[in-house]
Design an enzyme around this catalytic site. Structure first.
Site, PDB file in Angstrom:
ATOM      1  N   CYS A  88      37.676  37.873  63.870  1.00 32.00           N
ATOM      2  CA  CYS A  88      37.132  37.152  62.372  1.00 32.00           C
ATOM      3  C   CYS A  88      36.019  37.391  62.381  1.00 32.00           C
ATOM      4  CB  CYS A  88      37.875  35.711  62.851  1.00 32.00           C
ATOM      5  SG  CYS A  88      39.512  35.612  62.808  1.00 32.00           S
ATOM      6  N   LEU A 122      45.358  33.866  59.996  1.00 35.47           N
ATOM      7  CA  LEU A 122      45.787  33.324  58.388  1.00 35.47           C
ATOM      8  C   LEU A 122      44.981  34.910  57.924  1.00 35.47           C
ATOM      9  CD1 LEU A 122      44.664  32.383  56.070  1.00 35.47           C
ATOM     10  CD2 LEU A 122      45.550  30.007  57.935  1.00 35.47           C
ATOM     11  N   GLY A 123      45.643  35.760  57.215  1.00 34.54           N
ATOM     12  CA  GLY A 123      44.981  36.646  56.295  1.00 34.54           C
ATOM     13  C   GLY A 123      45.913  37.238  55.013  1.00 34.54           C
ATOM     14  N   LEU A 162      50.126  35.131  58.922  1.00 32.86           N
ATOM     15  CA  LEU A 162      49.621  34.300  60.016  1.00 32.86           C
ATOM     16  C   LEU A 162      50.480  34.925  61.612  1.00 32.86           C
ATOM     17  CD1 LEU A 162      51.785  32.275  61.454  1.00 32.86           C
ATOM     18  CD2 LEU A 162      52.131  31.116  59.611  1.00 32.86           C
ATOM     19  N   ALA A 163      49.281  34.360  62.124  1.00 29.46           N
ATOM     20  CA  ALA A 163      49.411  34.967  63.763  1.00 29.46           C
ATOM     21  C   ALA A 163      49.306  34.173  64.870  1.00 29.46           C
ATOM     22  CB  ALA A 163      49.029  36.187  63.798  1.00 29.46           C
TER      23      ALA A 163
END
Length: 218
Positions: free
Chosen positions: A168, A138-139, A151-152
């Site tokens: 990340c 998430l970012g 999110l992914a």
């Protein structure tokens, strides 16, 4: 409790198209604008967050790299990964940034539990992990009290491109996906379960399906 969270299922869409559209949506939304979540998949792309360092891009090869305005470092998006962009009025919801991140992580943990997968968050590394391997990233970016990016979740995808980066910003970080943990699954079912869990964990009363694309925001 907020009223309704709207969802747009946009299918496979170019990353930069979605990124420019979510920025414009956020810049143009008024104080009464309803919150939306865009559910998408992307063609292969690496995205480098605001904290990203070039040394974490090891061998990108022919996969494009896009420098973006979310938090965090480099990650990969590709077909078979469920991406949810969260256009939320965080100020109206009364969430702090840390609270929002925790709610998103808990959403993903609950979704994975639906499939019998035990997952957990890490205090020092946002995202969701299964036995130390990352299954969801998430970012976020907050602008004028509203969030975008999101999110992914790795559902059923080719994980090889993650080996071309330090995901990340962590060298050697193992990646996993739901299909490896739970066997054969339906992508559409995962998407529906994510919708339900987001509504629950973000304290909305109900969900709505929104029609139409995002071309007017591009």
């Amino acid at each position: 409790m907020a009223a309704t969270l709207g969802f747009r299922d946009l299918g496979l869409i170019d990353y930069e198209t979605a990124w420019h559209a979510m920025k414009r949506f956020t810049d143009e939304r008024g104080r009464e604008a309803a919150d939306e979540v865009w559910l998408v998949q992307h063609p292969p792309v690496f995205t480098q967050g605001q904290s990203g360092k070039a040394e974490h891009l090891l061998l990108p090869g022919n996969i494009p790299v896009v420098q973006v305005d979310r938090g965090g470092q480099v990650t990969y998006h590709g077909p078979g990964q469920l991406v949810a962009y969260l256009m939320l009025d965080v100020r109206r919801l009364g969430f702090g940034v840390r609270d929002l991140v925790t709610r998103i992580e808990n959403t993903l943990i609950a979704l994975l539990a639906d499939y019998g997968v035990k997952a957990a968050a890490k205090a020092d590394a946002p995202g969701v992990y299964v036995d130390g391997a990352k299954i969801a990233s998430l970012g976020l970016r907050i602008r004028n009290g509203c969030s975008f990016h999101g999110l992914a979740l790795n559902v059923d995808m080719d994980l090889e491109p993650f080996r071309r980066i330090n995901p990340c910003g962590y060298a050697g970080l193992a990646m996993t996906q739901l299909s490896d943990q739970a066997g054969q699954i339906e992508f559409s079912e995962v998407s529906a379960r994510l919708r339900a869990q987001l509504v629950k964990h973000l304290d909305y009363a109900e969900q709505a399906t929104l029609t139409g694309g995002i071309n007017h925001y591009d």
